[in-house]
Design a protein around this motif. Sequence first.
Motif, PDB file in Angstrom:
ATOM      1  N   LEU A   1       0.825  -1.200   0.000  1.00 61.71           N
ATOM      2  CA  LEU A   1       0.000   0.000   0.000  1.00 61.71           C
ATOM      3  C   LEU A   1       0.865   1.258   0.000  1.00 61.71           C
ATOM      4  CD1 LEU A   1      -2.825   1.169   0.085  1.00 61.71           C
ATOM      5  CD2 LEU A   1      -2.757   1.024   2.583  1.00 61.71           C
ATOM      6  N   THR A   2       1.963   1.227   0.718  1.00 61.46           N
ATOM      7  CA  THR A   2       2.881   2.361   0.748  1.00 61.46           C
ATOM      8  C   THR A   2       3.436   2.646  -0.645  1.00 61.46           C
ATOM      9  OG1 THR A   2       3.500   1.849   3.030  1.00 61.46           O
ATOM     10  CG2 THR A   2       5.000   3.266   1.792  1.00 61.46           C
ATOM     11  N   VAL A   3       3.823   1.593  -1.355  1.00 61.71           N
ATOM     12  CA  VAL A   3       4.338   1.756  -2.715  1.00 61.71           C
ATOM     13  C   VAL A   3       3.227   2.210  -3.657  1.00 61.71           C
ATOM     14  CG1 VAL A   3       5.329   0.532  -4.693  1.00 61.71           C
ATOM     15  CG2 VAL A   3       6.202   0.096  -2.388  1.00 61.71           C
ATOM     16  N   ALA A   4       2.054   1.600  -3.530  1.00 64.17           N
ATOM     17  CA  ALA A   4       0.936   1.928  -4.425  1.00 64.17           C
ATOM     18  C   ALA A   4       0.486   3.376  -4.265  1.00 64.17           C
ATOM     19  CB  ALA A   4      -0.238   0.981  -4.160  1.00 64.17           C
ATOM     20  N   ALA A   5       0.595   3.912  -3.064  1.00 62.94           N
ATOM     21  CA  ALA A   5       0.193   5.301  -2.831  1.00 62.94           C
ATOM     22  C   ALA A   5       1.318   6.280  -3.141  1.00 62.94           C
ATOM     23  CB  ALA A   5      -0.257   5.473  -1.379  1.00 62.94           C
ATOM     24  N   SER A   6       2.569   5.837  -3.046  1.00 67.71           N
ATOM     25  CA  SER A   6       3.708   6.740  -3.219  1.00 67.71           C
ATOM     26  C   SER A   6       4.057   6.977  -4.683  1.00 67.71           C
ATOM     27  CB  SER A   6       4.937   6.191  -2.486  1.00 67.71           C
ATOM     28  OG  SER A   6       4.703   6.111  -1.101  1.00 67.71           O
ATOM     29  N   LEU A   7       4.103   5.930  -5.477  1.00 67.53           N
ATOM     30  CA  LEU A   7       4.567   6.063  -6.867  1.00 67.53           C
ATOM     31  C   LEU A   7       3.668   6.965  -7.718  1.00 67.53           C
ATOM     32  CD1 LEU A   7       5.890   2.470  -7.708  1.00 67.53           C
ATOM     33  CD2 LEU A   7       7.174   4.511  -7.017  1.00 67.53           C
ATOM     34  N   PRO A   8       2.336   6.783  -7.703  1.00 68.46           N
ATOM     35  CA  PRO A   8       1.492   7.653  -8.539  1.00 68.46           C
ATOM     36  C   PRO A   8       1.510   9.115  -8.104  1.00 68.46           C
ATOM     37  CG  PRO A   8       0.297   5.674  -7.874  1.00 68.46           C
ATOM     38  CD  PRO A   8       1.540   5.737  -7.043  1.00 68.46           C
ATOM     39  N   THR A   9       1.875   9.378  -6.870  1.00 66.43           N
ATOM     40  CA  THR A   9       1.891  10.753  -6.365  1.00 66.43           C
ATOM     41  C   THR A   9       3.286  11.374  -6.413  1.00 66.43           C
ATOM     42  OG1 THR A   9       2.207   9.983  -4.081  1.00 66.43           O
ATOM     43  CG2 THR A   9      -0.065  10.297  -4.841  1.00 66.43           C
ATOM     44  N   GLY A  10       4.204  10.706  -7.097  1.00 64.61           N
ATOM     45  CA  GLY A  10       5.565  11.240  -7.168  1.00 64.61           C
ATOM     46  C   GLY A  10       6.234  11.292  -5.801  1.00 64.61           C
ATOM     47  N   LEU A  11       5.948  10.314  -4.977  1.00 60.26           N
ATOM     48  CA  LEU A  11       6.494  10.175  -3.617  1.00 60.26           C
ATOM     49  C   LEU A  11       5.950  11.218  -2.640  1.00 60.26           C
ATOM     50  CD1 LEU A  11      10.249   9.247  -4.239  1.00 60.26           C
ATOM     51  CD2 LEU A  11       8.279   7.732  -3.911  1.00 60.26           C
ATOM     52  N   LEU A  12       4.962  12.003  -3.067  1.00 60.22           N
ATOM     53  CA  LEU A  12       4.364  12.964  -2.131  1.00 60.22           C
ATOM     54  C   LEU A  12       3.686  12.236  -0.974  1.00 60.22           C
ATOM     55  CD1 LEU A  12       2.839  15.686  -4.485  1.00 60.22           C
ATOM     56  CD2 LEU A  12       4.855  15.876  -3.008  1.00 60.22           C
ATOM     57  N   TRP A  13       2.989  11.139  -1.287  1.00 66.91           N
ATOM     58  CA  TRP A  13       2.342  10.409  -0.199  1.00 66.91           C
ATOM     59  C   TRP A  13       3.369   9.797   0.726  1.00 66.91           C
ATOM     60  CZ3 TRP A  13       1.959   5.660   2.152  1.00 66.91           C
ATOM     61  CH2 TRP A  13       0.917   5.536   3.082  1.00 66.91           C
ATOM     62  N   TYR A  14       4.546   9.442   0.190  1.00 66.89           N
ATOM     63  CA  TYR A  14       5.578   8.905   1.078  1.00 66.89           C
ATOM     64  C   TYR A  14       5.991   9.965   2.107  1.00 66.89           C
ATOM     65  CZ  TYR A  14       9.821   6.942   2.961  1.00 66.89           C
ATOM     66  OH  TYR A  14      10.767   6.470   3.835  1.00 66.89           O
TER      67      TYR A  14
END
Length: 268
Positions: free
Chosen positions: A63-76
């Motif tokens: 889930l961390t990867v799925a949310a981070s990659l499409p947002t350009g790591l903003l979600w990370y």
Amino acid sequence: MRQEEEQISHFCESMNEIFGCFIIPPIREYLEPRPTGSAGRDPLSIVTASPEAPLGLSRPVWLTVAASLPTGLLWYGYYKYCIEEELFQNELQTTGKVTGCGGAGTLLPFVFGILIGFPLKLIHLPLGDFLLSLSSIWILLTQINLYRRVNELLPEPVLWEWWALLPPPLDVVVGLRQVHFLSVFWQSERGEPRDRDYLADDLFPFISYPERFTLKKFFRTPSMWFWFTKDIPDLDFDFLQDDYDPTANKKSPTEKPAFFSSSNSLRR
């Protein structure tokens, strides 16, 4: 030693309080820690959840990867804020002292350094390079400190803190392992079942490997790398052999400690 611990705690609490003042009130209110169990367990609820305390929210690797990659790591960045704040609140409520700077105290010095330093660099002011370098050093130090704290939560350390200083993609190895084991820890503490994380458990076995391994072991063990290399035998090169065996007298890799199994129990 006690005085040093109090000084560290005072510094960390001050950093979190000072930089928290820069967050605008509506966002600050949203980022306020909620009681443990406030968020639902579905992916959307986890991705949008505020930090929780005293026990943090389990955020699996997939889930961390799925949310981070499409947002350009903003979600990370949001993930980083949440886990730092949850560890901060957990330490504060259980020991009265902290060894991390919390969400605001960890992330905002880096963000401000980038936002101020990059424009100054564009107009060729020396202060720009200084702020960018300082920001990079700060976020690396906080990452090393994060790995140290995650190790202290577990029955046995599973991360090499200094791997945060390795160049990509090797630094990603320890980063993904931190995400996984912190997620597993919070699941255990909250009494939640150990959900299977196919990214960590199947596709990239090194992420969930239950012991701390050396770089040499990583390079000589293809079965740890990917799902399609799991049947490749170890590489028998002298230069990849460890001078010592850091896993001597421990469980075999296929025999996971109880903490890492699907039926893990609460650790106290």
